[in-house]
Scaffold this active site. Sequence first.
Site, PDB file in Angstrom:
ATOM      1  N   ARG A  33      29.341 -22.226 -21.797  1.00 33.41           N
ATOM      2  CA  ARG A  33      28.346 -22.915 -20.931  1.00 33.41           C
ATOM      3  C   ARG A  33      26.854 -23.321 -21.761  1.00 33.41           C
ATOM      4  O   ARG A  33      25.829 -23.195 -21.063  1.00 33.41           O
ATOM      5  CB  ARG A  33      27.956 -22.277 -19.593  1.00 33.41           C
ATOM      6  CG  ARG A  33      28.956 -22.254 -18.883  1.00 33.41           C
ATOM      7  CD  ARG A  33      29.165 -23.718 -17.879  1.00 33.41           C
ATOM      8  NE  ARG A  33      30.265 -23.598 -17.143  1.00 33.41           N
ATOM      9  CZ  ARG A  33      30.144 -23.390 -15.664  1.00 33.41           C
ATOM     10  NH1 ARG A  33      29.091 -23.095 -15.191  1.00 33.41           N
ATOM     11  NH2 ARG A  33      31.330 -23.449 -14.900  1.00 33.41           N
ATOM     12  N   ARG A  37      22.301 -25.803 -17.005  1.00 32.77           N
ATOM     13  CA  ARG A  37      20.995 -25.815 -16.243  1.00 32.77           C
ATOM     14  C   ARG A  37      19.881 -24.764 -16.860  1.00 32.77           C
ATOM     15  O   ARG A  37      18.664 -25.044 -16.470  1.00 32.77           O
ATOM     16  CB  ARG A  37      21.188 -25.469 -14.783  1.00 32.77           C
ATOM     17  CG  ARG A  37      22.021 -26.377 -14.096  1.00 32.77           C
ATOM     18  CD  ARG A  37      22.534 -25.959 -12.668  1.00 32.77           C
ATOM     19  NE  ARG A  37      23.580 -25.190 -12.949  1.00 32.77           N
ATOM     20  CZ  ARG A  37      24.459 -24.678 -11.929  1.00 32.77           C
ATOM     21  NH1 ARG A  37      23.971 -24.944 -10.545  1.00 32.77           N
ATOM     22  NH2 ARG A  37      25.473 -23.778 -12.348  1.00 32.77           N
ATOM     23  N   ARG A  46      20.783 -34.177 -15.865  1.00 29.89           N
ATOM     24  CA  ARG A  46      21.651 -33.974 -15.032  1.00 29.89           C
ATOM     25  C   ARG A  46      21.322 -34.835 -13.541  1.00 29.89           C
ATOM     26  O   ARG A  46      21.847 -35.156 -12.515  1.00 29.89           O
ATOM     27  CB  ARG A  46      21.784 -32.531 -14.679  1.00 29.89           C
ATOM     28  CG  ARG A  46      22.317 -32.014 -13.590  1.00 29.89           C
ATOM     29  CD  ARG A  46      23.883 -32.023 -13.799  1.00 29.89           C
ATOM     30  NE  ARG A  46      24.515 -31.532 -12.468  1.00 29.89           N
ATOM     31  CZ  ARG A  46      25.007 -32.080 -11.188  1.00 29.89           C
ATOM     32  NH1 ARG A  46      24.396 -33.584 -11.166  1.00 29.89           N
ATOM     33  NH2 ARG A  46      25.576 -31.797 -10.259  1.00 29.89           N
ATOM     34  N   ASP A  83      34.560 -30.519 -17.361  1.00 34.06           N
ATOM     35  CA  ASP A  83      35.028 -29.366 -16.744  1.00 34.06           C
ATOM     36  C   ASP A  83      36.401 -29.063 -16.734  1.00 34.06           C
ATOM     37  O   ASP A  83      37.085 -30.056 -16.976  1.00 34.06           O
ATOM     38  CB  ASP A  83      34.176 -29.517 -15.444  1.00 34.06           C
ATOM     39  CG  ASP A  83      34.529 -28.299 -14.622  1.00 34.06           C
ATOM     40  OD1 ASP A  83      33.482 -27.625 -14.723  1.00 34.06           O
ATOM     41  OD2 ASP A  83      35.434 -28.040 -14.047  1.00 34.06           O
ATOM     42  N   TYR A 159      42.234 -23.175  -8.490  1.00 31.53           N
ATOM     43  CA  TYR A 159      41.526 -24.088  -7.633  1.00 31.53           C
ATOM     44  C   TYR A 159      42.125 -24.955  -6.640  1.00 31.53           C
ATOM     45  O   TYR A 159      41.541 -25.275  -5.601  1.00 31.53           O
ATOM     46  CB  TYR A 159      40.406 -24.764  -8.756  1.00 31.53           C
ATOM     47  CG  TYR A 159      39.370 -23.729  -9.236  1.00 31.53           C
ATOM     48  CD1 TYR A 159      38.138 -23.754  -8.618  1.00 31.53           C
ATOM     49  CD2 TYR A 159      39.618 -23.137 -10.449  1.00 31.53           C
ATOM     50  CE1 TYR A 159      37.218 -22.865  -9.083  1.00 31.53           C
ATOM     51  CE2 TYR A 159      38.476 -22.085 -11.100  1.00 31.53           C
ATOM     52  CZ  TYR A 159      37.478 -21.958 -10.440  1.00 31.53           C
ATOM     53  OH  TYR A 159      36.582 -21.258 -10.903  1.00 31.53           O
TER      54      TYR A 159
END
Length: 351
Positions: A33, A37, A46, A83, A159
Site C-alpha cells: 500500500r 492516503r 483521489r 485492487d 469478500y
Amino acid sequence: MKAEGNGVGMAEKPLLKALSGEEVWPPPAWLMRQAGRYLPEYREVRAKFPDFVTLCTTPEAAAEVTLQPLRRFGMDAAILFSDILILPWALGWGLRFSEGEGPVMPQWGGASDTDLLDNGRCPGRYAPVMETVRRVSGSLAPEQALIGFAGGPFTVACYMVEGGGSRDHAVTRYKAYTDPVGFSGLIEALTEATIAYLAAQIDSGADAVMIFDSWAGVLPPSLFKRYVIEPTRRIVSALRGLGHATPVIGFPRLASSSAATYAQQTGIAGVGLDTSAPISQVRRDLPRAVAIQGNLDPIVLKAGGRALIDEVDGILRQLRGGPAIFNLGHGILPETPVANVDALMTRLRAG
Ligand code: CP3
C-alpha cells in the site's frame, strides 16, 4: 553472476535478483500500500475520483499514483495501483467502496451465482489495468521492478461470500463446510480467471506478480491446503505452462507455521510474511532459493522514532543470510507520517 533466464537487462533489478535466489544487500525494498492516503499527492488525485473503481480503471491517474511513492522515496519496486477486487468486478460482480465501510459486494450464495461470472467480457473490462501496467513499465528506471498482483482465490471468495469485509469470515467458512462442491467451484472459477489476469499483466510488462491471500490464516490446515495451497500451485504452474518464467510472490497472511509448507508446495519464488511470523524460524524450513519478504509492523512505521529504527535493524539482522526483500507485514496505515517512511528508507539504504 547468474542471469536467471529473465533476460540481461532484467538481471540488473535487485528485486528480481532476490527473487532468483540471490542474497542482495541491502535488501531491495518496497511497501505494501505504498501508494495511498498517507501521501498528500495521492489524496489530491483521489479527490478527483469520487469512485475508487474509476480511479483504478483510469490508466493515466492509476499510473501516476503508482509512481508517486517511487518519486518521493526511491523504492526498488512499484506495485500496480489497483485492487484485488477489480478482478471480480471485471467478471461482472458488483463492487462499490463506501466511505468508512470498505468494499461492498453482492453476497455469493451457491453454484448458480458462480454461473453469473462473465469470463467473456472480463478481459475487456480489465483492459485499462493492462494499459496502466504498460505506462508504468515504460517509465521506470532500469533498476526498478514493476509488481503486478491479484488476490488469492480464497481471499477474493471471502469478500464475495461475505458481501464485503469481515473480521472472522464465519459465513465463508460455513459455506466451505456445508456446500463444499459449490464453494470449490467458486474457487476454481476464480483460479482460472486469476491465471488469465496475471498472464495479461505479465504480457503488459509486469516483472513479477504477487498473490495477496490476506485471509489465508482463518482456515484450518485441511482447508488451507485445499483452498490456498492448491489454487496457488495451479496458478504458478499454469503461468509456467503459458511460457512465463516471471517470479511469483505469495502472501499467505497469518498462515503462521504453514507459510513454509505453502512455499514448498506452490513453487513460488518469494513468500510474504506478516508481522507475527518469526523470520529465522520460517527460513529454516524454506527451500534455499525462496526469498523472504517482510515484515515490519505497520504500527511501528506509524510510531516512528527509536522504536522504528530498532525494529528495522532487528528485521535486517534476521533477513541476512538468504534472499530477502524488505517490506511491511501488512499495508501502510493512512495516518503514517511521511517523515517516518523517509526515515525507514534512509535506514534501509545504510544496510
Ligand atoms: O499500493 C499498493 O499496495 C497497490 C494497490 C493496492 C490496493 N489494494 C489499493 C487500495 C493493493 C495491492 C491492494 C490489495 C488489497 N485490497 C488487499 C490485499 C492486501 C491487504 O490489505 O490485506 C485487500 C484485502 C483489498 C481489499 C480492499 N481494498 C479493502 C478491504 C479496502 C478498504 C480498506 C481501506 O484501506 O480503505 C480497499 C480499498 C483500497 N485499496 C484503498 C487503496 C489505496 C483505499 C481506497 C481509497 O483511497 O479511498
